[in-house]
Design a protein around this motif. Structure first.
Motif, mmCIF file in Angstrom:
data_model
loop_
_atom_site.group_PDB
_atom_site.id
_atom_site.type_symbol
_atom_site.label_atom_id
_atom_site.label_comp_id
_atom_site.label_asym_id
_atom_site.label_seq_id
_atom_site.Cartn_x
_atom_site.Cartn_y
_atom_site.Cartn_z
ATOM 1 N N TYR A 86 28.158 7.036 6.181
ATOM 2 C CA TYR A 86 27.563 8.361 6.378
ATOM 3 C C TYR A 86 26.373 8.253 7.320
ATOM 4 O O TYR A 86 25.772 7.192 7.490
ATOM 5 N N ARG A 87 26.064 9.377 7.946
ATOM 6 C CA ARG A 87 24.872 9.503 8.762
ATOM 7 C C ARG A 87 24.208 10.836 8.454
ATOM 8 O O ARG A 87 24.855 11.894 8.530
ATOM 9 N N VAL A 88 22.951 10.760 8.077
ATOM 10 C CA VAL A 88 22.151 11.955 7.838
ATOM 11 C C VAL A 88 20.825 11.760 8.552
ATOM 12 O O VAL A 88 20.560 10.707 9.123
ATOM 13 N N ARG A 89 19.988 12.775 8.517
ATOM 14 C CA ARG A 89 18.709 12.676 9.204
ATOM 15 C C ARG A 89 17.886 11.519 8.646
ATOM 16 O O ARG A 89 17.609 11.450 7.463
ATOM 17 N N GLY A 90 17.555 10.592 9.517
ATOM 18 C CA GLY A 90 16.708 9.469 9.130
ATOM 19 C C GLY A 90 17.407 8.343 8.422
ATOM 20 O O GLY A 90 16.763 7.393 7.984
ATOM 21 N N GLU A 91 18.739 8.411 8.303
ATOM 22 C CA GLU A 91 19.447 7.361 7.562
ATOM 23 C C GLU A 91 20.877 7.238 8.090
ATOM 24 O O GLU A 91 21.557 8.243 8.294
ATOM 25 N N SER A 92 21.320 6.009 8.288
ATOM 26 C CA SER A 92 22.671 5.778 8.785
ATOM 27 C C SER A 92 23.262 4.557 8.096
ATOM 28 O O SER A 92 22.635 3.501 8.031
ATOM 29 N N ARG A 93 24.507 4.715 7.565
ATOM 30 C CA ARG A 93 25.205 3.580 6.940
ATOM 31 C C ARG A 93 26.639 3.595 7.448
ATOM 32 O O ARG A 93 27.549 4.101 6.803
ATOM 33 N N VAL A 102 30.909 10.489 7.140
ATOM 34 C CA VAL A 102 30.436 11.777 6.632
ATOM 35 C C VAL A 102 29.052 12.033 7.226
ATOM 36 O O VAL A 102 28.163 11.188 7.113
ATOM 37 N N VAL A 103 28.892 13.165 7.882
ATOM 38 C CA VAL A 103 27.628 13.462 8.557
ATOM 39 C C VAL A 103 27.173 14.867 8.188
ATOM 40 O O VAL A 103 27.978 15.715 7.775
ATOM 41 N N THR A 104 25.888 15.093 8.343
ATOM 42 C CA THR A 104 25.382 16.467 8.236
ATOM 43 C C THR A 104 25.659 17.178 9.545
ATOM 44 O O THR A 104 25.857 16.555 10.589
ATOM 45 N N GLU A 105 25.647 18.493 9.501
ATOM 46 C CA GLU A 105 26.187 19.280 10.598
ATOM 47 C C GLU A 105 25.413 19.112 11.899
ATOM 48 O O GLU A 105 25.978 19.157 12.984
ATOM 49 N N GLY A 106 24.091 18.920 11.824
ATOM 50 C CA GLY A 106 23.302 18.743 13.038
ATOM 51 C C GLY A 106 23.648 17.463 13.781
ATOM 52 O O GLY A 106 23.520 17.389 15.009
ATOM 53 N N ILE A 107 24.108 16.451 13.044
ATOM 54 C CA ILE A 107 24.495 15.184 13.673
ATOM 55 C C ILE A 107 25.668 15.401 14.626
ATOM 56 O O ILE A 107 25.723 14.825 15.715
ATOM 57 N N LEU A 108 26.619 16.260 14.235
ATOM 58 C CA LEU A 108 27.787 16.516 15.087
ATOM 59 C C LEU A 108 27.346 17.109 16.428
ATOM 60 O O LEU A 108 27.859 16.711 17.483
ATOM 61 N N THR A 109 26.413 18.036 16.406
ATOM 62 C CA THR A 109 25.958 18.647 17.659
ATOM 63 C C THR A 109 25.402 17.602 18.606
ATOM 64 O O THR A 109 25.692 17.594 19.805
ATOM 65 N N ARG A 110 24.589 16.688 18.064
ATOM 66 C CA ARG A 110 24.021 15.634 18.913
ATOM 67 C C ARG A 110 25.125 14.715 19.459
ATOM 68 O O ARG A 110 25.076 14.288 20.611
#
Length: 815
Positions: A86-93, A102-110
């Motif tokens: 997963y990747r979320v703001r400030g954290e990536s595994r 699995v990512v949060t939606e803002g990650i996809l835009t970037r």
């Protein structure tokens, strides 16, 4: 792992989803909470090799993203970050072995802005799309455009529990719609017998939770609007006899995990709306719904976003209710009556219709196209307001993105704060940005000064030793992590103060203290701001408002910082406007001529102007007359009589200029302004020849027509000049009765020959008769008047036949 016998309802449609992707490349999947779609759809697609490349699944929240990745990794028996990451703001595994991310939606835009072809991605899954977040709407629009123009092989799935599937399917080119049954147990709904009025919301919620503990078995999930309400209800449930846990988005994931794992059989989870979907909370059999949700509402007119607490919608209430029937038959307690249910809206508005669109406008400019396939089009006024802000920050030139705008797009904060970090630079910008992105680390009664927050971040121990203010350590910990994350985005340090740095982010919210007792400020954007009574920040001559309550006219300041005017003039030197102004002053009731140095609506410097043109003075004085009204002009009885004559004859069909108040005021520039060059104050107006100005406006031909149609006066046979009063509906004169003896033809005026109304008075000047027919008066009523008056006025003539008598102003000689 076998996917044919999962025991979850979604297992019956997994093959259908795979076939839809193979045939159409897209699908819309409807599945209620608990069906298993979040966990099993990605795993099935990977297991059956239905997708070439990595599978990217979007979740609306960090907590849901982590939990989904951990659950899938657990089912595979592998650690998070291996096959599933997963990747979320400030954290990536994630790793090279990761197949499902699995990512949060803002990650996809970037990811898309960095790599528009999404190389290596075979499928993008939008989970819980019914929440209609701004990032999800943008992400889907971008993916549809990529699929149409660059990657026809890119597969897309939109999944939701409650969604208008037909509209989404149509947007996706009539994609197949697949529906899965849920695995729900019956849920009994309990409403209040009467609306709660007296106790505070938290007291009412705590009371309802206590009731649920007494009447039911199993875990309880209580829905509250925010962290503040959760903490207050938590304090009231301290001795309830059950384990009480909090669950909200901003808390550390380690603490969130406590609510997501098995625990005591009798537990109460106090959660925000993040627990409505995505997450599965074990052991929950009871829901207590407070009926409130917190949403961001952006006002394009004020440029401010306010968090508002609103009633839940019917769809949200039903989602919450369904959480009680995941593992067994359950009960849902609602903090409202059954009768109040009819007043709930059906659905919450999509975020794109009510949020601040500055980030969206920046992403669209970076993408280079605005015509994206949005399910809901962004409102034009809000989008224009966002672009205006970006232009003020230097991120756009017209509609095109600038190099500075490209830099801001890469900073994971609001464009305002990104501009501060890139243009202002230095470590302090990261602290300010982190403080403003998170909840306040100090209580409300600590005041609005951001300087206190900066001191607490620098050294919480020293701060608490110096100030009797409690710092929220949990929020401070999140701020500290955010500061570390933002460090790599800051620009070169310009050595600016905190106030000047914040002004870079909020150039429209630089405030100047107004005159008067209260701490009221005029903001550079033209709005007003008010600092709470007793707050020392309200003593500052200038400040920058970072957080306001959203009132469009005069917002209450929540967070701000003092700033030096000299530094503002230095930082914004290119935006300063120097203007010579000759204007009407409402306060002074006079023309004021000054030279001003302005920043937006603020006057930073002002000095009197020596030389001013007569035309400028005249225009300003005319504005004063316009504001105060025509009564400030030197009216005489004769002048008012002239206007009354003109307006009366106009009402009777004469084609003359409009001399009503409206007509004269609308043409001040034509007839009055050229003669005001020597007038700076109201007393100077006394020297005007107002009648002459009005006659000049009427013109020579108009004056001739007026004198012919509505003469100013008529003459009695005695030679007395009788001024006609045109103020009423009928022109009128007043004259002594004896002066009209011998009159055989009644005087008429106007285009349609209206009879003048005569007020005949006695020798003592008292009204005797009103008549518009003198010959008729002599013949019919005069005899009665003569009988009544000749005894009282024996020295005045009272002939028997006045129609042939000599008119007179004299009395008879004494005998």
């Amino acid at each position: 792992m076998s996917f044919d016998n999962t025991g979850l309802p979604i297992g019956h449609v997994l093959a259908e989803v795979a076939h839809a992707l193979q045939d159409a490349g897209q699908a819309v999947l409807q599945a209620p909470p608990g069906a298993g779609k979040t966990t099993l759809v990605p795993l099935y697609l990977m297991h059956e090799a239905a997708v070439d490349g990595r599978i990217l699944m979007l979740e609306p929240r960090r907590m849901a993203a982590r939990a989904a990745a951990e659950r899938m990794a657990d089912l595979l028996g592998s650690p998070v970050g291996d096959v599933v990451g997963y990747r979320v703001r400030g954290e990536s595994r994630v790793s090279a072995a990761t197949r499902i991310e699995v990512v949060t939606e803002g990650i996809l835009t970037r990811m898309i802005q960095t790599d528009p072809e999404l190389m290596g991605i075979g499928c993008v899954i939008f989970d819980e799309f019914h929440e209609r977040s701004l990032h999800a709407d943008l992400g889907l629009a971008l993916c549809l455009e990529i699929r149409a123009a660059l990657r026809p092989d890119l597969k897309l799935i939109v999944m939701s529990a409650t969604l208008d599937a037909a509209a989404v399917a149509e947007l996706m080119g009539n994609a197949p719609v697949i529906t899965s049954m849920g695995r729900g147990f019956p849920v009994e709904t309990c409403w209040l017998e009467r609306p709660w009025l007296r106790p505070r919301f938290e007291e009412a919620m705590a009371s309802l939770v206590h009731r649920a503990l007494l009447e039911t078995q199993g875990g309880i999930l209580a829905f509250l609007p925010g962290e503040g309400e959760i903490r207050r209800v938590e304090a009231r449930l301290r001795d309830c006899g059950a384990e009480v846990l909090a669950l909200f988005g901003a808390m550390p994931f380690e603490k969130q995990r406590a609510a997501l794992t098995e625990g005591a059989s009798r537990r109460v989870v106090l959660a925000t709306s993040i627990a409505e979907t995505s997450l599965t909370l074990p052991g929950i059999r009871v829901v207590v719904d407070g009926g409130l949700a917190r949403r961001a509402r952006f006002d394009a007119g004020s440029g401010m976003t306010a968090l508002v607490t609103e009633r839940v919608t019917k769809a949200e209430a039903e989602q919450r209710r369904g959480r009680a029937g995941r593992v067994a038959a359950g009960v849902c307690y609602r903090l409202w009556t059954k009768g109040e249910e009819g007043g709930l809206a059906a659905f919450a508005p999509p975020e794109i219709a009510s949020a601040d669109l500055a980030r969206l406008a920046l992403e669209l400019a970076l993408w280079g196209s605005e015509d994206l396939p949005f399910l809901t089009k962004p409102p034009v006024p809000m989008l224009e307001a966002a672009r205006a802000l970006l232009r003020a920050l230097g991120a756009l030139e017209g509609a095109a993105i600038t190099p500075h705008g490209r830099a801001l797009a890469g900073v994971p904060v609001h464009p305002r704060l990104g501009h501060m970090m890139v243009a202002g630079g230095g470590a302090r910008t990261a602290r300010l940005a982190a403080l403003l992105e998170e909840r306040d680390i100090l209580p409300r009664d600590a005041g609005a000064d951001l300087t206190l927050r900066m001191a607490a971040v620098a050294s919480v121990t020293s701060f608490e030793a110096e100030h009797p203010i409690r710092v929220d350590r949990a929020v401070l910990a999140r701020v500290t992590l955010e500061i570390k994350r933002l460090q790599r985005f800051i620009g070169p340090d310009r050595g600016l103060s905190d106030g000047a740095l914040l002004a870079l982010a909020y150039p429209d919210r630089i405030g100047q203290r107004r005159a008067g007792g209260a701490a009221r400020y005029l903001l550079s954007g033209g709005k007003g701001a008010l600092v709470a009574e007793g707050d020392r920040l309200g003593l500052a001559p200038m400040l920058v408002a970072a957080n306001l309550d959203g009132d469009g006219r005069e917002a209450k300041l929540r967070l701000g910082i003092a700033v030096d005017q000299g530094e503002i003039e230095q930082v914004f030197s290119s935006e300063l406007v120097r203007e010579n102004l000759c204007d009407w002053s409402r306060r002074d009731k006079a023309v004021v001529a000054v030279e001003r140095l302005k920043l937006g609506a603020l006057v930073l410097q002002e000095r009197a102007l020596g030389k001013v043109s007569a035309d400028a003075i005249a225009a300003a004085m005319a504005q004063g007359v316009r504001e105060l009204g025509l009564d400030v002009l030197p009216w005489s009885a004769a002048t008012r009589g002239l206007v009354a004559r003109i307006e009366w004859v106009r009402r009777h069909g004469a084609a003359l200029a409009d001399f009503s108040d409206t007509g004269l005021t609308g043409d001040l520039a034509g007839w009055l302004q050229p003669h005001l060059g020597d007038c700076r104050k109201l007393s100077d107006l006394a020297g005007l020849d107002l009648r002459g100005l009005l006659e000049a406006r009427l013109g020579r031909e108009g004056k001739r027509a007026l004198d012919r149609l509505a003469p100013e006066a008529i003459f009695a046979a005695t030679g007395t000049r009788l001024t006609i009063d045109y103020a009423g509906e009928v022109p009128k004169v007043t004259v002594r009765l004896q002066e009209m003896f011998g009159t055989k033809v009644h005087p008429m005026v106007g285009p349609d020959q209206v009879a003048v109304l005569f007020e005949l008075v006695s020798p003592a000047g008292k009204p005797v008769q009103l008549t518009a027919d003198l010959p008729g008066f002599w013949a019919r009523s005069y005899a009665d008047v003569r009988r009544d008056l000749r005894g009282r006025y024996p020295r005045h003539p009272w002939p028997e036949d006045p129609s042939v008598a000599e008119p007179t102003r004299r009395v008879k000689a004494r005998s």
